[in-house]
Design a protein around this motif. Structure first.
Motif, PDB file in Angstrom:
ATOM      1  N   GLN A  78       0.808  -1.209   0.000  1.00 62.82           N
ATOM      2  CA  GLN A  78       0.000   0.000   0.000  1.00 62.82           C
ATOM      3  C   GLN A  78       0.846   1.266   0.000  1.00 62.82           C
ATOM      4  O   GLN A  78       0.372   2.332  -0.391  1.00 62.82           O
ATOM      5  CB  GLN A  78      -0.932  -0.021   1.222  1.00 62.82           C
ATOM      6  CG  GLN A  78      -1.887  -1.205   1.206  1.00 62.82           C
ATOM      7  CD  GLN A  78      -2.576  -1.428   2.526  1.00 62.82           C
ATOM      8  OE1 GLN A  78      -2.019  -1.177   3.590  1.00 62.82           O
ATOM      9  NE2 GLN A  78      -3.814  -1.903   2.469  1.00 62.82           N
ATOM     10  N   GLN A  79       2.089   1.157   0.449  1.00 62.19           N
ATOM     11  CA  GLN A  79       2.950   2.331   0.485  1.00 62.19           C
ATOM     12  C   GLN A  79       4.407   1.899   0.424  1.00 62.19           C
ATOM     13  O   GLN A  79       4.800   0.897   1.024  1.00 62.19           O
ATOM     14  CB  GLN A  79       2.708   3.150   1.764  1.00 62.19           C
ATOM     15  CG  GLN A  79       3.440   4.483   1.795  1.00 62.19           C
ATOM     16  CD  GLN A  79       3.127   5.279   3.052  1.00 62.19           C
ATOM     17  OE1 GLN A  79       3.504   4.894   4.152  1.00 62.19           O
ATOM     18  NE2 GLN A  79       2.417   6.385   2.886  1.00 62.19           N
ATOM     19  N   VAL A  80       5.212   2.657  -0.334  1.00 63.47           N
ATOM     20  CA  VAL A  80       6.645   2.409  -0.441  1.00 63.47           C
ATOM     21  C   VAL A  80       7.373   3.713  -0.144  1.00 63.47           C
ATOM     22  O   VAL A  80       7.123   4.734  -0.801  1.00 63.47           O
ATOM     23  CB  VAL A  80       7.050   1.917  -1.845  1.00 63.47           C
ATOM     24  CG1 VAL A  80       8.555   1.711  -1.930  1.00 63.47           C
ATOM     25  CG2 VAL A  80       6.315   0.636  -2.194  1.00 63.47           C
ATOM     26  N   VAL A  81       8.257   3.682   0.859  1.00 58.93           N
ATOM     27  CA  VAL A  81       9.037   4.861   1.223  1.00 58.93           C
ATOM     28  C   VAL A  81      10.497   4.455   1.342  1.00 58.93           C
ATOM     29  O   VAL A  81      10.824   3.485   2.034  1.00 58.93           O
ATOM     30  CB  VAL A  81       8.556   5.479   2.552  1.00 58.93           C
ATOM     31  CG1 VAL A  81       9.408   6.703   2.908  1.00 58.93           C
ATOM     32  CG2 VAL A  81       7.085   5.871   2.477  1.00 58.93           C
ATOM     33  N   LEU A  82      11.369   5.181   0.659  1.00 57.68           N
ATOM     34  CA  LEU A  82      12.804   4.981   0.778  1.00 57.68           C
ATOM     35  C   LEU A  82      13.352   5.995   1.762  1.00 57.68           C
ATOM     36  O   LEU A  82      12.983   7.175   1.718  1.00 57.68           O
ATOM     37  CB  LEU A  82      13.486   5.146  -0.585  1.00 57.68           C
ATOM     38  CG  LEU A  82      12.863   4.421  -1.780  1.00 57.68           C
ATOM     39  CD1 LEU A  82      13.756   4.590  -3.007  1.00 57.68           C
ATOM     40  CD2 LEU A  82      12.617   2.967  -1.474  1.00 57.68           C
ATOM     41  N   VAL A  83      14.226   5.543   2.638  1.00 59.78           N
ATOM     42  CA  VAL A  83      14.754   6.412   3.691  1.00 59.78           C
ATOM     43  C   VAL A  83      16.268   6.350   3.701  1.00 59.78           C
ATOM     44  O   VAL A  83      16.857   5.259   3.669  1.00 59.78           O
ATOM     45  CB  VAL A  83      14.200   6.001   5.073  1.00 59.78           C
ATOM     46  CG1 VAL A  83      14.786   6.889   6.168  1.00 59.78           C
ATOM     47  CG2 VAL A  83      12.677   6.083   5.091  1.00 59.78           C
ATOM     48  N   HIS A  84      16.887   7.530   3.758  1.00 60.66           N
ATOM     49  CA  HIS A  84      18.336   7.627   3.944  1.00 60.66           C
ATOM     50  C   HIS A  84      18.613   8.772   4.910  1.00 60.66           C
ATOM     51  O   HIS A  84      18.318   9.931   4.616  1.00 60.66           O
ATOM     52  CB  HIS A  84      19.059   7.876   2.618  1.00 60.66           C
ATOM     53  CG  HIS A  84      20.534   8.047   2.767  1.00 60.66           C
ATOM     54  ND1 HIS A  84      21.151   9.273   2.774  1.00 60.66           N
ATOM     55  CD2 HIS A  84      21.524   7.122   2.951  1.00 60.66           C
ATOM     56  CE1 HIS A  84      22.449   9.121   2.937  1.00 60.66           C
ATOM     57  NE2 HIS A  84      22.688   7.827   3.050  1.00 60.66           N
ATOM     58  N   GLU A  85      19.129   8.421   6.077  1.00 65.16           N
ATOM     59  CA  GLU A  85      19.384   9.408   7.136  1.00 65.16           C
ATOM     60  C   GLU A  85      18.105  10.193   7.418  1.00 65.16           C
ATOM     61  O   GLU A  85      17.090   9.615   7.745  1.00 65.16           O
ATOM     62  CB  GLU A  85      20.568  10.291   6.748  1.00 65.16           C
ATOM     63  CG  GLU A  85      21.861   9.494   6.608  1.00 65.16           C
ATOM     64  CD  GLU A  85      23.060  10.344   6.218  1.00 65.16           C
ATOM     65  OE1 GLU A  85      22.876  11.524   5.849  1.00 65.16           O
ATOM     66  OE2 GLU A  85      24.194   9.810   6.291  1.00 65.16           O
ATOM     67  N   GLN A  86      18.118  11.523   7.240  1.00 72.27           N
ATOM     68  CA  GLN A  86      16.947  12.336   7.560  1.00 72.27           C
ATOM     69  C   GLN A  86      16.065  12.614   6.345  1.00 72.27           C
ATOM     70  O   GLN A  86      15.112  13.385   6.443  1.00 72.27           O
ATOM     71  CB  GLN A  86      17.396  13.670   8.186  1.00 72.27           C
ATOM     72  CG  GLN A  86      18.218  13.514   9.439  1.00 72.27           C
ATOM     73  CD  GLN A  86      17.500  12.718  10.514  1.00 72.27           C
ATOM     74  OE1 GLN A  86      16.333  13.012  10.825  1.00 72.27           O
ATOM     75  NE2 GLN A  86      18.153  11.715  11.080  1.00 72.27           N
ATOM     76  N   ASN A  87      16.375  12.005   5.226  1.00 73.95           N
ATOM     77  CA  ASN A  87      15.606  12.228   4.003  1.00 73.95           C
ATOM     78  C   ASN A  87      14.732  11.026   3.683  1.00 73.95           C
ATOM     79  O   ASN A  87      15.071   9.890   4.024  1.00 73.95           O
ATOM     80  CB  ASN A  87      16.537  12.490   2.814  1.00 73.95           C
ATOM     81  CG  ASN A  87      17.234  13.835   2.926  1.00 73.95           C
ATOM     82  OD1 ASN A  87      16.611  14.837   3.295  1.00 73.95           O
ATOM     83  ND2 ASN A  87      18.521  13.865   2.612  1.00 73.95           N
ATOM     84  N   ALA A  88      13.613  11.286   3.019  1.00 75.68           N
ATOM     85  CA  ALA A  88      12.700  10.214   2.614  1.00 75.68           C
ATOM     86  C   ALA A  88      12.175  10.489   1.215  1.00 75.68           C
ATOM     87  O   ALA A  88      12.063  11.642   0.790  1.00 75.68           O
ATOM     88  CB  ALA A  88      11.544  10.086   3.601  1.00 75.68           C
TER      89      ALA A  88
END
Length: 221
Positions: A78-88
């Motif tokens: 239902q949802q895909v989020v990529l995260v790197h440190e403080q960014n998304a």
């Protein structure tokens, strides 16, 4: 559910070409657009790249980037989020007509929706064409968002950056690399325009999730 990507995808010459193109803030009257790099259609995706197969989206493995996936018990994402440190970077992929792209229309609808919610949005020239930047007031404080859209053959990818990457594209770093190497598998089925293309967990992960749910259920009184 979180997938941590620890292995690097292959480097691509397109990244060097991208660095030579004008950036947001440079003296240009029109959106830069792109002449190389992804997102790619499955028919033209480079070989030799490790990717996480989520059905319609194949996400390249980039060091330090976590793929956070929200799925139902049947494994439908239902949802895909990529995260790197403080960014998304939140990703979505949608059906589009064979002839025309839909990002211009979708962008205007997003802008109008933000306006109705009391948030101003500004169109700017970006690496992927015209982007939309907005600042929202939330219970947690001010949140900056940067919306990008990429029209492909019968599909459109929408991305929403949060964090420093929403204000400065150069801060996106590995998230931009993921977007640049993204692959879309549209399939051949006829679909209504703007319908989200189906996303799913990898089979082995879905089986593990179902087994865990069954185990938890069997332990109930």
């Amino acid at each position: 559910m979180i997938f941590s990507r620890k292995r690097a995808g292959s480097e691509r010459q397109a990244r060097d070409e991208r660095a030579a193109e004008p950036r947001v803030g440079q003296d240009t009257d029109e959106p830069t657009g792109r002449t190389s790099g992804g997102p790619y259609d499955i028919s033209e995706a480079p070989d030799g790249v490790q990717r996480l197969d989520l059905g319609s989206l194949h996400i390249p493995a980039v060091p330090g980037v976590e793929v956070r996936v929200q799925a139902d018990p049947q494994g439908v994402v239902q949802q895909v989020v990529l995260v790197h440190e403080q960014n998304a970077l939140q990703l979505g992929v949608f059906a589009a007509p064979r002839s025309d792209g839909i990002w211009d229309e979708v962008r205007e609808e997003i802008r109008q929706s933000l306006f109705n919610d009391g948030a101003a949005a500004q169109e700017v020239a970006g690496e992927y064409g015209t982007e939309l930047r907005a600042r929202l007031r939330t219970p947690d404080g001010i949140t900056d968002l940067r919306f990008i859209g990429v029209d492909g053959p019968r599909w459109m990818v929408r991305g929403v950056f949060q964090g420093a990457a929403a204000l400065d594209p150069a801060a996106a770093g590995p998230l931009a690399e993921c977007l640049d190497g993204l692959v879309v598998d549209r399939g051949q089925e006829a679909k209504p325009v703007r319908e989200p293309l189906p996303l799913r967990l990898p089979r082995e992960v879905a089986e593990q999730q179902q087994a865990q749910a069954a185990s938890d259920g069997s332990g109930e009184a």
